[in-house]
Write a protein that holds these residues in place. Sequence first.
Motif, PDB file in Angstrom:
ATOM      1  N   ILE A   1       4.024 -15.725  -1.037  1.00 11.79           N
ATOM      2  CA  ILE A   1       3.261 -14.615  -0.471  1.00 11.79           C
ATOM      3  C   ILE A   1       3.175 -14.826   1.036  1.00 11.79           C
ATOM      4  O   ILE A   1       2.766 -15.893   1.493  1.00 11.79           O
ATOM      5  CB  ILE A   1       1.852 -14.532  -1.073  1.00 11.79           C
ATOM      6  N   ALA A   2       3.585 -13.825   1.810  1.00 12.64           N
ATOM      7  CA  ALA A   2       3.526 -13.904   3.267  1.00 12.64           C
ATOM      8  C   ALA A   2       2.764 -12.690   3.788  1.00 12.64           C
ATOM      9  O   ALA A   2       2.859 -11.600   3.214  1.00 12.64           O
ATOM     10  CB  ALA A   2       4.925 -13.958   3.865  1.00 12.64           C
ATOM     11  N   HIS A   3       2.019 -12.887   4.874  1.00 14.98           N
ATOM     12  CA  HIS A   3       1.249 -11.767   5.416  1.00 14.98           C
ATOM     13  C   HIS A   3       1.177 -11.873   6.936  1.00 14.98           C
ATOM     14  O   HIS A   3       1.378 -12.944   7.517  1.00 14.98           O
ATOM     15  CB  HIS A   3      -0.162 -11.737   4.822  1.00 14.98           C
ATOM     16  N   ALA A   4       0.890 -10.738   7.562  1.00 13.21           N
ATOM     17  CA  ALA A   4       0.754 -10.684   9.019  1.00 13.21           C
ATOM     18  C   ALA A   4      -0.054  -9.450   9.378  1.00 13.21           C
ATOM     19  O   ALA A   4      -0.177  -8.515   8.573  1.00 13.21           O
ATOM     20  CB  ALA A   4       2.117 -10.658   9.699  1.00 13.21           C
ATOM     21  N   SER A   5      -0.624  -9.452  10.587  1.00 13.95           N
ATOM     22  CA  SER A   5      -1.394  -8.299  11.070  1.00 13.95           C
ATOM     23  C   SER A   5      -0.916  -7.927  12.461  1.00 13.95           C
ATOM     24  O   SER A   5      -0.762  -8.796  13.333  1.00 13.95           O
ATOM     25  CB  SER A   5      -2.892  -8.632  11.107  1.00 13.95           C
ATOM     26  N   LEU A   6      -0.655  -6.624  12.672  1.00 17.18           N
ATOM     27  CA  LEU A   6      -0.178  -6.119  13.950  1.00 17.18           C
ATOM     28  C   LEU A   6      -1.003  -4.897  14.341  1.00 17.18           C
ATOM     29  O   LEU A   6      -1.530  -4.180  13.475  1.00 17.18           O
ATOM     30  CB  LEU A   6       1.300  -5.729  13.858  1.00 17.18           C
ATOM     31  N   ASP A   7      -1.088  -4.683  15.631  1.00 14.92           N
ATOM     32  CA  ASP A   7      -1.775  -3.489  16.119  1.00 14.92           C
ATOM     33  C   ASP A   7      -0.806  -2.351  16.384  1.00 14.92           C
ATOM     34  O   ASP A   7      -1.222  -1.250  16.760  1.00 14.92           O
ATOM     35  CB  ASP A   7      -2.556  -3.816  17.402  1.00 14.92           C
TER      36      ASP A   7
ATOM     37  N   ARG B   1      -0.259  -5.673   7.885  1.00 18.44           N
ATOM     38  CA  ARG B   1      -1.126  -4.613   8.388  1.00 18.44           C
ATOM     39  C   ARG B   1      -0.584  -4.119   9.718  1.00 18.44           C
ATOM     40  O   ARG B   1      -0.381  -4.890  10.648  1.00 18.44           O
ATOM     41  CB  ARG B   1      -2.553  -5.127   8.593  1.00 18.44           C
ATOM     42  N   MET B   2      -0.294  -2.814   9.782  1.00 18.80           N
ATOM     43  CA  MET B   2       0.141  -2.168  11.025  1.00 18.80           C
ATOM     44  C   MET B   2      -0.806  -1.005  11.280  1.00 18.80           C
ATOM     45  O   MET B   2      -0.784  -0.008  10.551  1.00 18.80           O
ATOM     46  CB  MET B   2       1.580  -1.670  10.915  1.00 18.80           C
ATOM     47  N   GLY B   3      -1.655  -1.163  12.266  1.00 19.83           N
ATOM     48  CA  GLY B   3      -2.642  -0.124  12.534  1.00 19.83           C
ATOM     49  C   GLY B   3      -3.676  -0.090  11.429  1.00 19.83           C
ATOM     50  O   GLY B   3      -4.268  -1.104  11.071  1.00 19.83           O
TER      51      GLY B   3
ATOM     52  N   ALA C   1      10.517  -3.570  -4.631  1.00 14.89           N
ATOM     53  CA  ALA C   1       9.430  -2.599  -4.689  1.00 14.89           C
ATOM     54  C   ALA C   1       8.745  -2.549  -3.332  1.00 14.89           C
ATOM     55  O   ALA C   1       8.919  -3.430  -2.482  1.00 14.89           O
ATOM     56  CB  ALA C   1       8.424  -2.972  -5.781  1.00 14.89           C
ATOM     57  N   SER C   2       7.937  -1.506  -3.131  1.00 14.73           N
ATOM     58  CA  SER C   2       7.212  -1.360  -1.867  1.00 14.73           C
ATOM     59  C   SER C   2       5.991  -0.491  -2.107  1.00 14.73           C
ATOM     60  O   SER C   2       5.819   0.098  -3.176  1.00 14.73           O
ATOM     61  CB  SER C   2       8.114  -0.741  -0.786  1.00 14.73           C
ATOM     62  N   GLY C   3       5.155  -0.420  -1.084  1.00 22.61           N
ATOM     63  CA  GLY C   3       3.969   0.408  -1.198  1.00 22.61           C
ATOM     64  C   GLY C   3       3.219   0.449   0.124  1.00 22.61           C
ATOM     65  O   GLY C   3       3.442  -0.378   1.011  1.00 22.61           O
ATOM     66  N   THR C   4       2.330   1.447   0.232  1.00 25.60           N
ATOM     67  CA  THR C   4       1.483   1.581   1.417  1.00 25.60           C
ATOM     68  C   THR C   4       0.041   1.718   0.954  1.00 25.60           C
ATOM     69  O   THR C   4      -0.264   2.559   0.102  1.00 25.60           O
ATOM     70  CB  THR C   4       1.885   2.806   2.250  1.00 25.60           C
ATOM     71  N   VAL C   5      -0.853   0.891   1.502  1.00 23.05           N
ATOM     72  CA  VAL C   5      -2.248   0.864   1.059  1.00 23.05           C
ATOM     73  C   VAL C   5      -3.138   1.265   2.234  1.00 23.05           C
ATOM     74  O   VAL C   5      -3.036   0.698   3.328  1.00 23.05           O
ATOM     75  CB  VAL C   5      -2.640  -0.545   0.561  1.00 23.05           C
ATOM     76  N   ARG C   6      -4.007   2.248   1.989  1.00 23.47           N
ATOM     77  CA  ARG C   6      -4.915   2.712   3.047  1.00 23.47           C
ATOM     78  C   ARG C   6      -6.367   2.338   2.766  1.00 23.47           C
ATOM     79  O   ARG C   6      -7.165   2.225   3.695  1.00 23.47           O
ATOM     80  CB  ARG C   6      -4.823   4.244   3.182  1.00 23.47           C
ATOM     81  N   ASP C   7      -6.723   2.193   1.478  1.00 21.41           N
ATOM     82  CA  ASP C   7      -8.141   2.045   1.129  1.00 21.41           C
ATOM     83  C   ASP C   7      -8.566   0.595   0.899  1.00 21.41           C
ATOM     84  O   ASP C   7      -9.685   0.344   0.467  1.00 21.41           O
ATOM     85  CB  ASP C   7      -8.452   2.876  -0.123  1.00 21.41           C
ATOM     86  N   LEU C   8      -7.684  -0.360   1.161  1.00 20.56           N
ATOM     87  CA  LEU C   8      -8.020  -1.772   1.014  1.00 20.56           C
ATOM     88  C   LEU C   8      -7.661  -2.525   2.289  1.00 20.56           C
ATOM     89  O   LEU C   8      -6.660  -2.213   2.944  1.00 20.56           O
ATOM     90  CB  LEU C   8      -7.259  -2.400  -0.164  1.00 20.56           C
ATOM     91  N   THR C   9      -8.474  -3.507   2.615  1.00 20.94           N
ATOM     92  CA  THR C   9      -8.141  -4.355   3.765  1.00 20.94           C
ATOM     93  C   THR C   9      -7.141  -5.427   3.334  1.00 20.94           C
ATOM     94  O   THR C   9      -6.906  -5.652   2.133  1.00 20.94           O
ATOM     95  CB  THR C   9      -9.391  -5.042   4.322  1.00 20.94           C
ATOM     96  N   MET C  10      -6.568  -6.105   4.310  1.00 19.12           N
ATOM     97  CA  MET C  10      -5.646  -7.195   4.013  1.00 19.12           C
ATOM     98  C   MET C  10      -6.327  -8.274   3.172  1.00 19.12           C
ATOM     99  O   MET C  10      -5.758  -8.796   2.204  1.00 19.12           O
ATOM    100  CB  MET C  10      -5.122  -7.803   5.318  1.00 19.12           C
TER     101      MET C  10
END
Length: 698
Positions: free
Chosen positions: A28-34, A61-63, A95-104
Amino acid sequence: MTPDQVALLHELIKNRTVLNVNGVDVSIAHASLDHFVVDLAVLVHKLKDMENLQALLVAVRMGDRVFLVGRSRLPEVHVGEIFAEFGGGGHAFAASGTVRDLTMVQILERLPDVLRRHVNPLWEARHLMSSPVKSVNASDTIGDVRKTLTRYNINSLPVMDDGEMAGIITRQVADKAAHHGLGKIPVREYMSREFASVTPDASVESLKELIVGNNQRFVPVFEEGRLAGAITRTDLLRHMVAGVRANHRQGAGNGNSELIPRKRSVARLLRDQLPPPILKMLQDMGQVGDALGMNIFAVGGFVRDLLLRQENLDVDIVVEGEGIAFATEYAKQHECRVRAHRKFGTAVIIFPDGFKVDVASTRMEYYLEPGALPTVEHASIKLDLYRRDFTINTLALAINGEHYGDLHDFFGGQRDLEERAIRVLHNLSFVEDPTRMFRAIRFEQRLGFHMGVHTEQLLRSAVRMGFLDKVGGGRVFNELVLIFMEADPLPAVLRMAELDLLKYIHPSLAGIKKARPLFEAASQALHWHALLYTGETCRRWLVYFLCLTASLDRDAIEGVCSRLSITARYRMVVAQEREESHRVLQDIHRYRSRGRTPRASQVYRWLTPFSTETLLYLMASAGHEEVRRWISQYFTRLAGASSILTGSDLKRMGLPPGPRYREILDGLLDARLNGKVVTREDEVALVKKRFLRSAPKT
């Protein structure tokens, strides 16, 4: 790749973790970007290939959105079903997905539960079994069986009859039989003859049915009719609870949990931490092991310090097989030398540049009595690790081809590294080898860890019961030397005093806390000497040992030397030189108290009889800056001085040989030390003036 993509890929690599879910490693890898970075799927594909990952889930997370991308090469990990729980989709392998209602944070917290529901188990009997299996013969007596069960710290044994497994005997049955006076009866009379067995590919579910459902504590594993391994109830329990532990470490009581691997890959850590030559050496050893059909592991402090990101190139290798044969074959292929110790099944590989690697066959040890040296037998890697001192030293790193980089942790070593705890493996650890008490303190202080509460209680109990008295003094002395070779041994010395260990050396040392200034001064003296770059070797540990025993009188120090079996070579320094140095120091202080400054020749005569270690001990003990300056003058200007003229020169000048030569040469040396002569001509003139005129006629 754009700079933004490179930066994101680097962040994903840095933040990648591995969860072992039902026996399957999922990265599992994660990152946060503005800001937004394009082609995240391409970066995930690159990361999967770079790290050779079988299953990878990425959250970025992007934006105000979190983008999910998953890739899998395993049918057990269906990334489409996993991401469907977050509103995404795809098929089993992408697979892929976009999540708006949950934080990282919320996504990462939910992932373990989602993975447990969707990752199919991969564990089989071969992953849980121990091998080789200890056994007894059907003709062995109940008494013999009890000794074997105790010696190897196990609760069940297979009973063999003419090479075939005939039954199982448990500790409970053996103990009850002995209680009824049946200790001399053959074990075949009371063994369990009805038992089920499995093959290496049996599932964990089938093992649960046998061990839990049928109450069979010991399950033999047969491969092609041969007893290949065994699985106990403890093995199954450890497997079942190792997958998940409650996340109460930070005081969270919400039932959240995290998956912790008993085995995980640290191949990337190897690449990041090790110098290329060492990395290449390990890979080459793995290839030799593959060719010989042997499992090869790096073990001990090398693996521990690798996980702690600390440099340690003291490599220890163990081999499930013949360690000497492996070392010999590796040396043959890589132009090294081998020094073998066949009695112990160990070898040292010596490289052309002098670098050394210790090699041993996997083995187990048992102790016939407290404090005795261990008896050694060949065993599996698991039993080899069980004989070690502390959990943090039980980690094994596989370096064979397909298993290269797998970290094996049977006894919670990773947990204790995270908790910075020193813990023994079993309650009799300090009884079987009391020298482990000193090692516990050494590791505790060097690593900045703390001794576990239970471990410290066991240590104090072993001290009270006097188990150190059963250990040869030489073994204790070796442990003290290792402590005094640490960068700063004072904390370990104070800890030894706190735990009453110094009383074993001498009862008077219990108040060693008063010696703190002496140890601190010795440390300064050693650093000062090291910066002189004299080229002289200095045994740091010996300086500290002199500080430890500074308060003891002559009889006491002789007793310490005898108790610790200190060899004559070091006894001369610890006892004789030390006592003489105390007298010289008194003379120096008397000289100073009269307001006199000694001539250089006087300083030379005071100090030249002593070793470097004793002189540094004197510098630490001086107690006055002026005295320290005189000793430093000896090191920097006077040590090793000699006259230019020799006895042969005196003979050529017409002086008859005899005891007077010593007087003349000493006089020349004093004159040189005091600046009265500089050149050879000066010495010749001095001899003619002072000695030649008064020389007897021949």
